[in-house]
Scaffold this motif. Structure first.
Motif, PDB file in Angstrom:
ATOM      1  N   ALA A   1      11.846   3.114  95.504  1.00 27.48           N
ATOM      2  CA  ALA A   1      12.742   3.362  94.070  1.00 27.48           C
ATOM      3  C   ALA A   1      11.660   3.993  92.847  1.00 27.48           C
ATOM      4  O   ALA A   1      11.902   4.733  92.285  1.00 27.48           O
ATOM      5  CB  ALA A   1      13.509   2.384  93.745  1.00 27.48           C
ATOM      6  N   ILE A   2      10.706   3.158  92.691  1.00 28.34           N
ATOM      7  CA  ILE A   2       9.820   3.104  91.675  1.00 28.34           C
ATOM      8  C   ILE A   2       9.023   4.292  91.713  1.00 28.34           C
ATOM      9  O   ILE A   2       8.740   5.172  91.089  1.00 28.34           O
ATOM     10  CB  ILE A   2       9.037   1.932  91.424  1.00 28.34           C
ATOM     11  N   LEU A   3       8.437   4.707  93.142  1.00 26.73           N
ATOM     12  CA  LEU A   3       7.675   5.867  93.017  1.00 26.73           C
ATOM     13  C   LEU A   3       8.718   7.003  93.054  1.00 26.73           C
ATOM     14  O   LEU A   3       7.930   8.236  92.652  1.00 26.73           O
ATOM     15  CB  LEU A   3       7.015   5.525  94.678  1.00 26.73           C
ATOM     16  N   LEU A   4       9.819   7.110  93.434  1.00 29.62           N
ATOM     17  CA  LEU A   4      10.440   8.157  93.446  1.00 29.62           C
ATOM     18  C   LEU A   4      10.992   8.463  92.024  1.00 29.62           C
ATOM     19  O   LEU A   4      10.933   9.708  91.682  1.00 29.62           O
ATOM     20  CB  LEU A   4      12.065   8.016  94.192  1.00 29.62           C
ATOM     21  N   ILE A   5      11.170   7.526  91.127  1.00 28.55           N
ATOM     22  CA  ILE A   5      11.290   7.673  89.705  1.00 28.55           C
ATOM     23  C   ILE A   5      10.014   8.292  89.194  1.00 28.55           C
ATOM     24  O   ILE A   5      10.156   9.083  88.379  1.00 28.55           O
ATOM     25  CB  ILE A   5      11.672   6.542  89.052  1.00 28.55           C
ATOM     26  N   CYS A   6       8.805   7.821  89.516  1.00 31.40           N
ATOM     27  CA  CYS A   6       7.554   8.307  89.038  1.00 31.40           C
ATOM     28  C   CYS A   6       7.430   9.817  89.451  1.00 31.40           C
ATOM     29  O   CYS A   6       6.942  10.609  88.592  1.00 31.40           O
ATOM     30  CB  CYS A   6       6.573   7.568  89.517  1.00 31.40           C
ATOM     31  N   HIS A   7       7.755  10.007  90.729  1.00 34.66           N
ATOM     32  CA  HIS A   7       7.737  11.487  91.122  1.00 34.66           C
ATOM     33  C   HIS A   7       8.528  12.358  90.354  1.00 34.66           C
ATOM     34  O   HIS A   7       8.402  13.396  90.239  1.00 34.66           O
ATOM     35  CB  HIS A   7       8.081  11.403  92.567  1.00 34.66           C
TER      36      HIS A   7
ATOM     37  N   GLY B   1       9.827  11.900  87.283  1.00 39.14           N
ATOM     38  CA  GLY B   1       9.078  12.027  85.927  1.00 39.14           C
ATOM     39  C   GLY B   1       7.706  12.716  85.969  1.00 39.14           C
ATOM     40  O   GLY B   1       7.211  12.759  84.769  1.00 39.14           O
ATOM     41  N   SER B   2       7.031  12.903  86.986  1.00 41.49           N
ATOM     42  CA  SER B   2       5.553  13.062  87.122  1.00 41.49           C
ATOM     43  C   SER B   2       4.974  12.289  86.199  1.00 41.49           C
ATOM     44  O   SER B   2       4.177  12.614  85.414  1.00 41.49           O
ATOM     45  CB  SER B   2       5.371  14.568  86.436  1.00 41.49           C
ATOM     46  N   LEU B   3       5.104  10.971  86.212  1.00 35.89           N
ATOM     47  CA  LEU B   3       4.459   9.978  85.503  1.00 35.89           C
ATOM     48  C   LEU B   3       3.110   9.543  86.179  1.00 35.89           C
ATOM     49  O   LEU B   3       2.984   8.386  86.658  1.00 35.89           O
ATOM     50  CB  LEU B   3       5.477   8.711  85.370  1.00 35.89           C
ATOM     51  N   TYR B   4       2.108  10.374  85.712  1.00 36.86           N
ATOM     52  CA  TYR B   4       0.709  10.084  86.667  1.00 36.86           C
ATOM     53  C   TYR B   4       0.018   9.072  85.706  1.00 36.86           C
ATOM     54  O   TYR B   4      -0.691   8.579  86.427  1.00 36.86           O
ATOM     55  CB  TYR B   4       0.197  11.328  86.982  1.00 36.86           C
ATOM     56  N   TYR B   5       0.102   9.116  84.378  1.00 34.20           N
ATOM     57  CA  TYR B   5      -0.746   8.374  83.771  1.00 34.20           C
ATOM     58  C   TYR B   5       0.145   7.571  82.587  1.00 34.20           C
ATOM     59  O   TYR B   5       1.259   7.996  82.217  1.00 34.20           O
ATOM     60  CB  TYR B   5      -1.826   9.235  82.938  1.00 34.20           C
ATOM     61  N   LEU B   6      -0.523   6.462  82.138  1.00 32.72           N
ATOM     62  CA  LEU B   6       0.156   5.713  81.085  1.00 32.72           C
ATOM     63  C   LEU B   6       0.587   6.620  79.828  1.00 32.72           C
ATOM     64  O   LEU B   6       1.577   6.313  79.308  1.00 32.72           O
ATOM     65  CB  LEU B   6      -0.619   4.663  80.638  1.00 32.72           C
ATOM     66  N   SER B   7      -0.152   7.628  79.504  1.00 38.12           N
ATOM     67  CA  SER B   7       0.000   8.418  78.364  1.00 38.12           C
ATOM     68  C   SER B   7       1.229   9.494  78.465  1.00 38.12           C
ATOM     69  O   SER B   7       1.666   9.481  77.809  1.00 38.12           O
ATOM     70  CB  SER B   7      -1.237   9.256  78.023  1.00 38.12           C
ATOM     71  N   SER B   8       1.598   9.666  79.827  1.00 47.06           N
ATOM     72  CA  SER B   8       2.716  10.454  80.049  1.00 47.06           C
ATOM     73  C   SER B   8       4.152   9.721  79.963  1.00 47.06           C
ATOM     74  O   SER B   8       5.074  10.194  80.287  1.00 47.06           O
ATOM     75  CB  SER B   8       2.545  11.334  81.261  1.00 47.06           C
ATOM     76  N   LEU B   9       3.971   8.209  79.977  1.00 45.89           N
ATOM     77  CA  LEU B   9       5.252   7.552  80.217  1.00 45.89           C
ATOM     78  C   LEU B   9       6.242   7.788  79.175  1.00 45.89           C
ATOM     79  O   LEU B   9       7.387   7.768  79.384  1.00 45.89           O
ATOM     80  CB  LEU B   9       4.749   5.888  80.253  1.00 45.89           C
ATOM     81  N   SER B  10       5.566   7.832  77.656  1.00 50.02           N
ATOM     82  CA  SER B  10       6.371   7.983  76.807  1.00 50.02           C
ATOM     83  C   SER B  10       6.907   9.259  76.522  1.00 50.02           C
ATOM     84  O   SER B  10       7.911   9.642  75.675  1.00 50.02           O
ATOM     85  CB  SER B  10       5.995   7.227  75.471  1.00 50.02           C
ATOM     86  N   LYS B  11       6.392  10.355  77.019  1.00 51.70           N
ATOM     87  CA  LYS B  11       6.477  11.693  76.682  1.00 51.70           C
ATOM     88  C   LYS B  11       7.495  12.147  77.850  1.00 51.70           C
ATOM     89  O   LYS B  11       7.754  13.309  77.653  1.00 51.70           O
ATOM     90  CB  LYS B  11       5.476  12.385  76.644  1.00 51.70           C
ATOM     91  N   SER B  12       8.051  11.354  78.920  1.00 53.88           N
ATOM     92  CA  SER B  12       8.395  12.074  79.930  1.00 53.88           C
ATOM     93  C   SER B  12       9.905  12.369  79.726  1.00 53.88           C
ATOM     94  O   SER B  12      10.550  12.149  78.944  1.00 53.88           O
ATOM     95  CB  SER B  12       8.377  11.235  81.228  1.00 53.88           C
ATOM     96  N   ASN B  13      10.286  13.250  80.516  1.00 58.40           N
ATOM     97  CA  ASN B  13      11.551  14.132  80.366  1.00 58.40           C
ATOM     98  C   ASN B  13      12.501  13.647  81.284  1.00 58.40           C
ATOM     99  O   ASN B  13      13.001  14.411  82.425  1.00 58.40           O
ATOM    100  CB  ASN B  13      11.302  15.589  80.553  1.00 58.40           C
ATOM    101  N   VAL B  14      12.925  12.256  81.386  1.00 64.33           N
ATOM    102  CA  VAL B  14      13.824  11.687  82.482  1.00 64.33           C
ATOM    103  C   VAL B  14      15.438  11.643  81.607  1.00 64.33           C
ATOM    104  O   VAL B  14      15.520  11.389  80.225  1.00 64.33           O
ATOM    105  CB  VAL B  14      13.252  10.557  83.011  1.00 64.33           C
ATOM    106  N   VAL B  15      16.323  11.439  82.315  1.00 64.19           N
ATOM    107  CA  VAL B  15      17.659  10.917  81.711  1.00 64.19           C
ATOM    108  C   VAL B  15      17.470   9.460  81.203  1.00 64.19           C
ATOM    109  O   VAL B  15      16.781   8.673  82.139  1.00 64.19           O
ATOM    110  CB  VAL B  15      18.655  11.187  82.966  1.00 64.19           C
ATOM    111  N   PRO B  16      17.993   9.294  80.148  1.00 62.84           N
ATOM    112  CA  PRO B  16      17.724   7.605  79.555  1.00 62.84           C
ATOM    113  C   PRO B  16      17.870   6.706  80.502  1.00 62.84           C
ATOM    114  O   PRO B  16      17.523   5.611  80.486  1.00 62.84           O
ATOM    115  CB  PRO B  16      18.414   7.888  78.153  1.00 62.84           C
TER     116      PRO B  16
END
Lengths: 347, 162
Positions: free
Chosen positions: A214-220, A222-237
């Motif tokens: 589940a976690i890896l699919l959510i990361c896929h 939102g393309s969350l590859y680095y910690l810096s992209s966690l706050s900028k990611s474009n996911v449904v809230p």
């Protein structure tokens, strides 16, 4: 890659793992392990980027070496006990060689060094195959061997894995490396129970696989590859909230489902009177909880200075195939603690 | 006693494979080790397996390996370190002989009187072990497709060294 070739390789991957699970003879087990290794090599390296190709090469070398070691141990067992049967491990040397091969394949410490390197070079869908599906076959073998011979090497390796998983993930900024070290730590928790009651380990492993997928699919998504992209990611809230809950569940916080992965081993250890190893597991999981909370913090608990139109996303690319899979797997992390009475059938 | 000489030459072949500087000498080492592996198998009575190994391994795979290493290796390869290889081989063989000294005295190991040992069990492979052949064949098909997909490269026309 060509769709037919893709389907063929995925089918042979599933066939390889099934061959390992369903056979009684060491030769098809080795064949299935090699088949599953070979058939994912094109799946991992079809983009010809050098990072993916390097990760694929490292993965192939490690898995081929450990499969050869497994076959060596099986032939040694044949020489000593005159049987190819999986249930007839009679001598400690062949058990040790086979267990060492499976520990290398799983990525338990002290043989864990390839795992973060390989995972950090691959895109997230390939990471799911390496971290979740490819662990099924060697974990199955390790647990079925633990049914026959209980050896303390599993306890030593699992304590090392939990500590390595905790300390290794502390200074990482790449989400894939963090999840790799968390995977090492979790496998340490799961394999230590195998020394006492291997059937419980199967269920803990299944639970961990679903949570991790589940976690890896959510990361896929939102393309969350680095910690810096966690706050900028474009996911449904709602996905951000569920991602945080799934991560805290992976860390083992009590009302969430992942607490099962921590409380059942502790019950098993203390019922067997083995209280000495409990502090090592608690220290390791506490340290790993720190970097889970760091990810949660960067995702939803802080607001970095940014353009206000980025905060709420109305248009997302989340109508993908993985969204219903995520929606099916996430409730396990929330309501999973209600499954606790199942484990008392085994104790 | 000659049997141990054959096994030592097998060890020389494998030392040549992993310790030589140029891939041509590594291929030579493969040839030597497969040849003496066949001789060892024949002296144990397993003649069919030896023939199989010679034809398929040395006659098929090794020829392809030598051609592909000639296609892809350095243009001016380094002259080999044959002296070091022989020295390493002697060290390894003396190490092994000193460890297994008691083992070498016994002579009741080999059953040289029945050369049909492998043929009688080979028939089981085709009879009860038919599923093994099928699964093995399917696995080899997967290996073929994987090798082709991986080496597809940038050229869409043919498999060339570019």
């Amino acid at each position: 890659m060509n769709r037919l070739v893709n389907a063929f390789l995925l089918t042979s991957l599933i066939a390889g793992t099934s061959l390992v699970i369903f056979s009684n003879h060491w030769f098809p087990i080795w064949l299935g392990l090699e088949l599953s290794t070979l058939s994912i090599i094109p799946l991992l390296s079809y983009t010809s980027q050098s990072r993916s190709v390097e990760a694929t090469l490292k993965y192939f070398l490690v898995q081929a070496f450990s499969a050869a070691l497994l076959l060596n141990g099986a032939v040694l067992n044949l020489w000593i006990s005159n049987s190819w049967d999986v249930n007839s491990i009679t001598s400690p040397i062949s058990y040790f060689i086979i267990t060492a091969a499976l520990i290398i394949k799983l990525g338990l410490a002290p043989c864990h060094f390839w795992f973060p390197d390989v995972l950090s070079g691959l895109p997230f869908l390939s990471t799911i195959i390496i971290a979740c599906w490819q662990k099924i076959a060697p974990m199955f073998l390790l647990l079925s061997l633990s049914n026959l011979v209980s050896s303390e090497i599993i306890i030593v390796c699992s304590i090392l894995s939990v500590l390595v998983g905790g300390w290794g993930g502390l200074n990482q900024i790449s989400v894939r490396k963090i999840l790799a070290y968390s995977s090492i730590g979790h496998l340490g928790w799961i394999t230590c129970v195998a020394f006492f009651i291997p059937e419980v380990s199967y269920l803990l492993f299944l639970f961990y696989i679903l949570n991790n997928t589940a976690i890896l699919l959510i990361c896929h998504n939102g393309s969350l590859y680095y910690l810096s992209s966690l706050s900028k990611s474009n996911v449904v809230p709602i996905t951000a909230i569920l991602f945080s809950i799934a991560l805290l569940s992976l860390g083992g916080l009590p009302p969430l489902g992942g607490f099962i992965n921590k409380v059942i081993p502790l019950i098993v250890f203390s019922l067997n009177g083995n209280n000495f190893i409990i502090p090592f597991f608690l220290i390791g999981s506490l340290i790993s909880l720190f970097f889970y909370i760091r990810i949660v913090f960067n995702t939803s608990l802080t607001l970095f200075p940014q353009h206000s139109l980025n905060i709420v996303s109305f248009r997302t690319g989340n109508s993908s195939l993985s969204q219903p899979i995520i929606s099916t797997l996430i409730p396990i992390t929330i309501w999973g603690l209600l499954l606790l009475p199942i484990f008392f059938l085994f104790i | 006693m000659v049997f141990y000489l054959f096994m030592l030459l097998l060890l020389l072949g494998s030392t040549l494979v992993f310790y030589s500087l140029s891939p041509y000498y590594a291929a030579l080492g493969l040839m030597i080790s497969s040849l003496f592996g066949c001789v060892v198998l024949t002296s144990l009575g397993l003649t069919f397996l030896a023939l199989l190994l010679l034809l398929i391994y040395m006659g098929g795979m090794l020829v392809v390996f030598v051609y592909s290493s000639a296609l892809s290796a350095d243009r001016y390869p380094m002259v080999s370190n044959l002296g070091e290889v022989v020295l390493l081989f002697l060290l390894l063989s003396f190490w092994v002989l000193f460890i297994f000294e008691d083992f070498l005295e016994s002579s009741t190991l080999f059953n040289l009187l029945s050369p049909l040992n492998d043929l009688s069990s080979l028939s089981v492979l085709y009879d009860y072990g038919g599923a093994y052949l099928l699964v093995g064949g399917l696995a080899l098909l997967v290996v073929l497709i994987v090798a082709l997909v991986v080496s597809y490269g940038s050229s869409l026309l043919a498999l060339r060294a570019s």
